[in-house]
Write a protein that holds these residues in place. Sequence first.
Motif, PDB file in Angstrom:
ATOM      1  N   ARG A   1       0.837  -1.198   0.000  1.00  0.00           N
ATOM      2  CA  ARG A   1       0.000   0.000   0.000  1.00  0.00           C
ATOM      3  C   ARG A   1       0.870   1.246   0.000  1.00  0.00           C
ATOM      4  NH1 ARG A   1       0.893   2.299   4.778  1.00  0.00           N
ATOM      5  NH2 ARG A   1       0.874   1.101   6.711  1.00  0.00           N
ATOM      6  N   PRO A   2       0.263   2.399  -0.333  1.00  0.00           N
ATOM      7  CA  PRO A   2       1.030   3.648  -0.269  1.00  0.00           C
ATOM      8  C   PRO A   2       1.472   3.935   1.171  1.00  0.00           C
ATOM      9  CG  PRO A   2      -0.979   3.953  -1.542  1.00  0.00           C
ATOM     10  CD  PRO A   2      -1.079   2.597  -0.891  1.00  0.00           C
ATOM     11  N   TRP A   3       2.574   4.648   1.269  1.00  0.00           N
ATOM     12  CA  TRP A   3       3.087   5.045   2.570  1.00  0.00           C
ATOM     13  C   TRP A   3       2.186   6.085   3.228  1.00  0.00           C
ATOM     14  CZ3 TRP A   3       6.672   2.662   5.241  1.00  0.00           C
ATOM     15  CH2 TRP A   3       7.561   1.808   4.572  1.00  0.00           C
ATOM     16  N   GLN A   4       2.193   6.089   4.549  1.00  0.00           N
ATOM     17  CA  GLN A   4       1.498   7.090   5.353  1.00  0.00           C
ATOM     18  C   GLN A   4       2.499   7.624   6.377  1.00  0.00           C
ATOM     19  OE1 GLN A   4      -1.640   4.807   7.131  1.00  0.00           O
ATOM     20  NE2 GLN A   4      -2.510   4.209   5.161  1.00  0.00           N
ATOM     21  N   LEU A   5       2.396   8.901   6.692  1.00  0.00           N
ATOM     22  CA  LEU A   5       3.323   9.484   7.664  1.00  0.00           C
ATOM     23  C   LEU A   5       3.266   8.759   9.008  1.00  0.00           C
ATOM     24  CD1 LEU A   5       2.934  13.277   6.823  1.00  0.00           C
ATOM     25  CD2 LEU A   5       4.823  11.738   6.225  1.00  0.00           C
ATOM     26  N   GLU A   6       2.118   8.178   9.325  1.00  0.00           N
ATOM     27  CA  GLU A   6       1.954   7.451  10.590  1.00  0.00           C
ATOM     28  C   GLU A   6       2.779   6.167  10.635  1.00  0.00           C
ATOM     29  OE1 GLU A   6      -0.784   8.212   8.528  1.00  0.00           O
ATOM     30  OE2 GLU A   6      -1.101  10.117   9.537  1.00  0.00           O
ATOM     31  N   ASP A   7       3.356   5.749   9.500  1.00  0.00           N
ATOM     32  CA  ASP A   7       4.180   4.538   9.454  1.00  0.00           C
ATOM     33  C   ASP A   7       5.578   4.762  10.034  1.00  0.00           C
ATOM     34  OD1 ASP A   7       2.205   3.014   8.111  1.00  0.00           O
ATOM     35  OD2 ASP A   7       2.877   3.769   6.162  1.00  0.00           O
ATOM     36  N   ALA A   8       5.966   5.998  10.243  1.00  0.00           N
ATOM     37  CA  ALA A   8       7.344   6.303  10.626  1.00  0.00           C
ATOM     38  C   ALA A   8       7.816   5.583  11.899  1.00  0.00           C
ATOM     39  CB  ALA A   8       7.538   7.812  10.742  1.00  0.00           C
ATOM     40  N   PRO A   9       7.067   5.568  12.993  1.00  0.00           N
ATOM     41  CA  PRO A   9       7.588   4.886  14.198  1.00  0.00           C
ATOM     42  C   PRO A   9       7.863   3.396  13.978  1.00  0.00           C
ATOM     43  CG  PRO A   9       5.804   6.358  14.801  1.00  0.00           C
ATOM     44  CD  PRO A   9       5.820   6.302  13.292  1.00  0.00           C
ATOM     45  N   SER A  10       6.963   2.723  13.284  1.00  0.00           N
ATOM     46  CA  SER A  10       7.154   1.298  13.015  1.00  0.00           C
ATOM     47  C   SER A  10       8.378   1.062  12.148  1.00  0.00           C
ATOM     48  CB  SER A  10       5.903   0.729  12.332  1.00  0.00           C
ATOM     49  OG  SER A  10       6.122  -0.590  11.906  1.00  0.00           O
TER      50      SER A  10
ATOM     51  N   PRO B   1      20.509   4.598   6.220  1.00  0.00           N
ATOM     52  CA  PRO B   1      21.412   4.866   7.351  1.00  0.00           C
ATOM     53  C   PRO B   1      21.373   3.804   8.446  1.00  0.00           C
ATOM     54  CG  PRO B   1      19.441   6.200   7.533  1.00  0.00           C
ATOM     55  CD  PRO B   1      19.326   5.457   6.228  1.00  0.00           C
ATOM     56  N   ASN B   2      22.443   3.788   9.211  1.00  0.00           N
ATOM     57  CA  ASN B   2      22.488   2.990  10.429  1.00  0.00           C
ATOM     58  C   ASN B   2      23.352   3.752  11.422  1.00  0.00           C
ATOM     59  OD1 ASN B   2      24.056   0.650  12.098  1.00  0.00           O
ATOM     60  ND2 ASN B   2      21.907   0.204  11.736  1.00  0.00           N
ATOM     61  N   PRO B   3      22.841   4.132  12.578  1.00  0.00           N
ATOM     62  CA  PRO B   3      21.485   3.844  13.046  1.00  0.00           C
ATOM     63  C   PRO B   3      20.409   4.544  12.203  1.00  0.00           C
ATOM     64  CG  PRO B   3      22.660   5.255  14.603  1.00  0.00           C
ATOM     65  CD  PRO B   3      23.627   4.898  13.532  1.00  0.00           C
ATOM     66  N   TYR B   4      19.191   4.035  12.301  1.00  0.00           N
ATOM     67  CA  TYR B   4      18.044   4.531  11.552  1.00  0.00           C
ATOM     68  C   TYR B   4      17.080   5.163  12.546  1.00  0.00           C
ATOM     69  CZ  TYR B   4      14.720   4.500   7.635  1.00  0.00           C
ATOM     70  OH  TYR B   4      13.883   4.859   6.604  1.00  0.00           O
ATOM     71  N   THR B   5      16.861   6.462  12.402  1.00  0.00           N
ATOM     72  CA  THR B   5      16.081   7.212  13.386  1.00  0.00           C
ATOM     73  C   THR B   5      14.658   7.485  12.899  1.00  0.00           C
ATOM     74  OG1 THR B   5      16.695   9.355  12.473  1.00  0.00           O
ATOM     75  CG2 THR B   5      18.200   8.382  14.108  1.00  0.00           C
ATOM     76  N   LEU B   6      13.850   7.999  13.791  1.00  0.00           N
ATOM     77  CA  LEU B   6      12.500   8.427  13.427  1.00  0.00           C
ATOM     78  C   LEU B   6      12.568   9.493  12.335  1.00  0.00           C
ATOM     79  CD1 LEU B   6       9.438   8.298  13.877  1.00  0.00           C
ATOM     80  CD2 LEU B   6       9.728   9.969  15.725  1.00  0.00           C
ATOM     81  N   LYS B   7      13.518  10.406  12.453  1.00  0.00           N
ATOM     82  CA  LYS B   7      13.681  11.444  11.429  1.00  0.00           C
ATOM     83  C   LYS B   7      14.027  10.832  10.069  1.00  0.00           C
ATOM     84  CE  LYS B   7      16.088  15.751  10.484  1.00  0.00           C
ATOM     85  NZ  LYS B   7      17.064  16.728  10.936  1.00  0.00           N
ATOM     86  N   ASP B   8      14.865   9.791  10.050  1.00  0.00           N
ATOM     87  CA  ASP B   8      15.180   9.088   8.797  1.00  0.00           C
ATOM     88  C   ASP B   8      13.913   8.477   8.191  1.00  0.00           C
ATOM     89  OD1 ASP B   8      17.994   9.542   8.901  1.00  0.00           O
ATOM     90  OD2 ASP B   8      18.196   7.857  10.307  1.00  0.00           O
TER      91      ASP B   8
END
Length: 169
Positions: A6-15, A34-41
Motif C-alpha cells: 500500500r502507499p506510505w502514510q506518515l503514521e508509518d514512521a515509528p514502526s 542509514p544505520n542507526p536509523y532514526t524516526l527522522k530518517d
Amino acid sequence: MEFCLRPWQLEDAPSIARLADDIEIARWLRDVFPNPYTLKDAQGFIQSCLENGEDSLCLAIEIDGQAVGSIGLFRGTDVYQKNAELGYWLGREFHGQGVMTQAVREICRMGFARWDIGRIYAEPYASNAGSRRVLEKAGFQLEGILRRSVYKLGETQDSCMYSLLREEA
C-alpha cells in the motif's frame, strides 16, 4: 502470512524506524539507508516516497495493520528507459515466511502493467543468500556476478545482477 502492499502514510514512521534500525538490514542495502536509523530518517524516507513522480512505485509492506518493510520499483532513464530497478527490505522478524517473495511478484506485476518496460532488475550482494533466494523464487534469472563491485562496511564484495523480463512474469 497475510500482507498487503500500500502507499506510505506518515503514521508509518515509528514502526519503520524501529524495524529499520537494525545493522542486519542495513548491511545488505546501499549506504543511503542509514544505520542507526532514526524516526527522522523514517519520516524523510516516507516523505520522499509520497513525493515521488510517475517514474517510481514505492510502497509499504503491511502486516497486521503495521508497516514492516518497503518495496519499490524505479524506472530507468536515457537508454535504460525500458528497465526498472527493484529494491526492498523487510523487518527481520518477518523473514523466512514467504512475504518478500510474494511482494516481489506483486510489485513486478504492477510495474509491468503500469509502464512500458521490458525488464526489472535487482542487484543483491553475492553473499546475501536470502535476497538471492527471494529473487529466484519470484522468477528472476541470475545474469551474472559483478566481481568486487560494492564497498560496504569496510569490505569490498561481489554483487549479482538478476532480471525478470516481461514475458517471464
